[in-house]
Design a protein around this motif. Sequence first.
Motif, PDB file in Angstrom:
ATOM      1  N   ASP A   1       0.831  -1.205   0.000  1.00 12.03           N
ATOM      2  CA  ASP A   1       0.000   0.000   0.000  1.00 12.03           C
ATOM      3  C   ASP A   1       0.867   1.257   0.000  1.00 12.03           C
ATOM      4  O   ASP A   1       0.564   2.232  -0.699  1.00 12.03           O
ATOM      5  N   GLU A   2       1.922   1.228   0.796  1.00 12.28           N
ATOM      6  CA  GLU A   2       2.812   2.384   0.870  1.00 12.28           C
ATOM      7  C   GLU A   2       3.521   2.623  -0.465  1.00 12.28           C
ATOM      8  O   GLU A   2       3.597   3.751  -0.957  1.00 12.28           O
ATOM      9  N   VAL A   3       4.027   1.547  -1.042  1.00 16.84           N
ATOM     10  CA  VAL A   3       4.757   1.657  -2.309  1.00 16.84           C
ATOM     11  C   VAL A   3       3.826   2.115  -3.422  1.00 16.84           C
ATOM     12  O   VAL A   3       4.181   2.967  -4.250  1.00 16.84           O
ATOM     13  N   THR A   4       2.621   1.577  -3.448  1.00 14.53           N
ATOM     14  CA  THR A   4       1.666   1.953  -4.491  1.00 14.53           C
ATOM     15  C   THR A   4       1.296   3.431  -4.387  1.00 14.53           C
ATOM     16  O   THR A   4       1.111   4.111  -5.409  1.00 14.53           O
ATOM     17  N   ALA A   5       1.225   3.947  -3.195  1.00  9.33           N
ATOM     18  CA  ALA A   5       0.843   5.350  -2.998  1.00  9.33           C
ATOM     19  C   ALA A   5       1.959   6.319  -3.370  1.00  9.33           C
ATOM     20  O   ALA A   5       1.692   7.495  -3.645  1.00  9.33           O
ATOM     21  N   ALA A   6       3.187   5.849  -3.397  1.00 10.37           N
ATOM     22  CA  ALA A   6       4.328   6.740  -3.649  1.00 10.37           C
ATOM     23  C   ALA A   6       4.630   6.869  -5.135  1.00 10.37           C
ATOM     24  O   ALA A   6       4.356   5.962  -5.921  1.00 10.37           O
ATOM     25  N   ASP A   7       5.218   7.999  -5.488  1.00  8.24           N
ATOM     26  CA  ASP A   7       5.689   8.229  -6.857  1.00  8.24           C
ATOM     27  C   ASP A   7       7.123   7.722  -6.942  1.00  8.24           C
ATOM     28  O   ASP A   7       8.045   8.351  -6.409  1.00  8.24           O
ATOM     29  N   THR A   8       7.317   6.591  -7.595  1.00  6.30           N
ATOM     30  CA  THR A   8       8.654   5.993  -7.688  1.00  6.30           C
ATOM     31  C   THR A   8       9.136   5.935  -9.136  1.00  6.30           C
ATOM     32  O   THR A   8       9.951   5.087  -9.494  1.00  6.30           O
ATOM     33  N   ARG A   9       8.626   6.838  -9.960  1.00  7.50           N
ATOM     34  CA  ARG A   9       9.069   6.867 -11.358  1.00  7.50           C
ATOM     35  C   ARG A   9      10.561   7.155 -11.455  1.00  7.50           C
ATOM     36  O   ARG A   9      11.130   7.859 -10.598  1.00  7.50           O
ATOM     37  N   PRO A  10      11.244   6.660 -12.501  1.00  3.96           N
ATOM     38  CA  PRO A  10      12.673   6.929 -12.670  1.00  3.96           C
ATOM     39  C   PRO A  10      12.969   8.433 -12.678  1.00  3.96           C
ATOM     40  O   PRO A  10      12.299   9.210 -13.364  1.00  3.96           O
ATOM     41  N   GLY A  11      13.975   8.808 -11.882  1.00  3.18           N
ATOM     42  CA  GLY A  11      14.389  10.199 -11.797  1.00  3.18           C
ATOM     43  C   GLY A  11      13.788  10.958 -10.640  1.00  3.18           C
ATOM     44  O   GLY A  11      14.289  12.023 -10.256  1.00  3.18           O
ATOM     45  N   VAL A  12      12.701  10.424 -10.047  1.00  2.00           N
ATOM     46  CA  VAL A  12      12.085  11.080  -8.895  1.00  2.00           C
ATOM     47  C   VAL A  12      12.992  10.900  -7.675  1.00  2.00           C
ATOM     48  O   VAL A  12      13.547   9.822  -7.447  1.00  2.00           O
ATOM     49  N   VAL A  13      13.130  11.965  -6.897  1.00  5.46           N
ATOM     50  CA  VAL A  13      14.018  11.934  -5.741  1.00  5.46           C
ATOM     51  C   VAL A  13      13.473  10.994  -4.666  1.00  5.46           C
ATOM     52  O   VAL A  13      12.276  11.004  -4.350  1.00  5.46           O
ATOM     53  N   ALA A  14      14.364  10.176  -4.135  1.00  6.46           N
ATOM     54  CA  ALA A  14      14.066   9.316  -2.993  1.00  6.46           C
ATOM     55  C   ALA A  14      14.819   9.854  -1.783  1.00  6.46           C
ATOM     56  O   ALA A  14      15.818  10.562  -1.931  1.00  6.46           O
ATOM     57  N   ALA A  15      14.349   9.518  -0.613  1.00  5.57           N
ATOM     58  CA  ALA A  15      15.034   9.932   0.618  1.00  5.57           C
ATOM     59  C   ALA A  15      15.627   8.706   1.297  1.00  5.57           C
ATOM     60  O   ALA A  15      15.004   7.638   1.333  1.00  5.57           O
TER      61      ALA A  15
ATOM     62  N   GLY B   1      10.439   2.113 -11.238  1.00  3.30           N
ATOM     63  CA  GLY B   1       9.249   2.186 -10.400  1.00  3.30           C
ATOM     64  C   GLY B   1       8.067   2.673 -11.209  1.00  3.30           C
ATOM     65  O   GLY B   1       8.087   2.652 -12.444  1.00  3.30           O
ATOM     66  N   ASP B   2       7.041   3.145 -10.507  1.00  5.70           N
ATOM     67  CA  ASP B   2       5.782   3.507 -11.161  1.00  5.70           C
ATOM     68  C   ASP B   2       5.256   4.842 -10.631  1.00  5.70           C
ATOM     69  O   ASP B   2       5.640   5.285  -9.533  1.00  5.70           O
ATOM     70  N   PRO B   3       4.343   5.448 -11.392  1.00  2.76           N
ATOM     71  CA  PRO B   3       3.663   6.650 -10.866  1.00  2.76           C
ATOM     72  C   PRO B   3       2.830   6.289  -9.635  1.00  2.76           C
ATOM     73  O   PRO B   3       2.451   5.121  -9.438  1.00  2.76           O
ATOM     74  N   ALA B   4       2.542   7.290  -8.814  1.00  2.40           N
ATOM     75  CA  ALA B   4       1.700   7.056  -7.640  1.00  2.40           C
ATOM     76  C   ALA B   4       0.362   6.468  -8.075  1.00  2.40           C
ATOM     77  O   ALA B   4      -0.235   6.892  -9.066  1.00  2.40           O
ATOM     78  N   GLY B   5      -0.089   5.455  -7.328  1.00  2.00           N
ATOM     79  CA  GLY B   5      -1.361   4.814  -7.626  1.00  2.00           C
ATOM     80  C   GLY B   5      -1.233   3.555  -8.456  1.00  2.00           C
ATOM     81  O   GLY B   5      -2.235   2.882  -8.717  1.00  2.00           O
ATOM     82  N   ARG B   6       0.004   3.227  -8.851  1.00  2.00           N
ATOM     83  CA  ARG B   6       0.194   2.017  -9.659  1.00  2.00           C
ATOM     84  C   ARG B   6       1.398   1.247  -9.149  1.00  2.00           C
ATOM     85  O   ARG B   6       2.377   1.832  -8.713  1.00  2.00           O
ATOM     86  N   ARG B   7       1.332  -0.061  -9.242  1.00  2.00           N
ATOM     87  CA  ARG B   7       2.447  -0.913  -8.814  1.00  2.00           C
ATOM     88  C   ARG B   7       2.562  -2.071  -9.782  1.00  2.00           C
ATOM     89  O   ARG B   7       1.699  -2.948  -9.823  1.00  2.00           O
ATOM     90  N   SER B   8       3.620  -2.072 -10.600  1.00  2.00           N
ATOM     91  CA  SER B   8       3.749  -3.139 -11.591  1.00  2.00           C
ATOM     92  C   SER B   8       5.109  -3.818 -11.571  1.00  2.00           C
ATOM     93  O   SER B   8       5.318  -4.794 -12.282  1.00  2.00           O
ATOM     94  N   GLN B   9       6.053  -3.317 -10.748  1.00  2.00           N
ATOM     95  CA  GLN B   9       7.408  -3.863 -10.784  1.00  2.00           C
ATOM     96  C   GLN B   9       8.141  -3.565  -9.482  1.00  2.00           C
ATOM     97  O   GLN B   9       7.693  -2.759  -8.663  1.00  2.00           O
TER      98      GLN B   9
END
Length: 202
Positions: free
Chosen positions: A106-120, A176-184
């Motif tokens: 749920d947490e991962v799906t809610a986050a924006d993890t697209r390539p290039g997006v900053v992670a902490a 990764g994926d845009p927020a709201g989606r989880r495919s990988q």
Amino acid sequence: MSLFAVIRRALFGPSSSPSSAPDTPVAAPPADTRGEPPASTSDTYLSEEEAAFYLVRDERGRLPVTVSGGWFLHDGTGKRVGPANRALTKAGVYSFNVRGDNYRDDEVTAADTRPGVVAALRREPENRHDKNAILVLGLDVDGGERMIGYVNKGLARSLARRLDGGDDLGARFMRGDPAGRRSQRVAVVVTDSGTMRNLFGR
């Protein structure tokens, strides 16, 4: 003394002439001492030997690698560079699949993890399972923090020392994926700020 001799003396000195003036030496371009590139063994991936030859920073400190489609790509050949390639780690570029993300769907799906997006990256020195633990966080569409998972233990040992020492290290999602989606699976790259801009072109 003739007028010509006076002019020549004024221009070139008492014992010089245009024909005797020394030529200004021209510096030769630096020679490439690396020799011939290693023979290619794959049309898709750089071998360890090829990577050691090609993945060398130029005079501006730029590494000839970019991130595209969740892969490291060598600028010159277009070949993929494996994430564990020693030439990358030697250049200070680390990447990993986030550990434990499958327990936080749920947490991962809610986050924006697209390539290039900053992670902490957040250190957890009081973590009872691993004093070197490093938590990976992302942001949802409202700017709220979402817990993605952890850096694997092997890499966390070296990164923890650098983070604790205040080194210039940043993190971005590599896959990764845009927020709201989880495919990988989610992957992250960690390196210094200058190299990070080169990897993603911004």
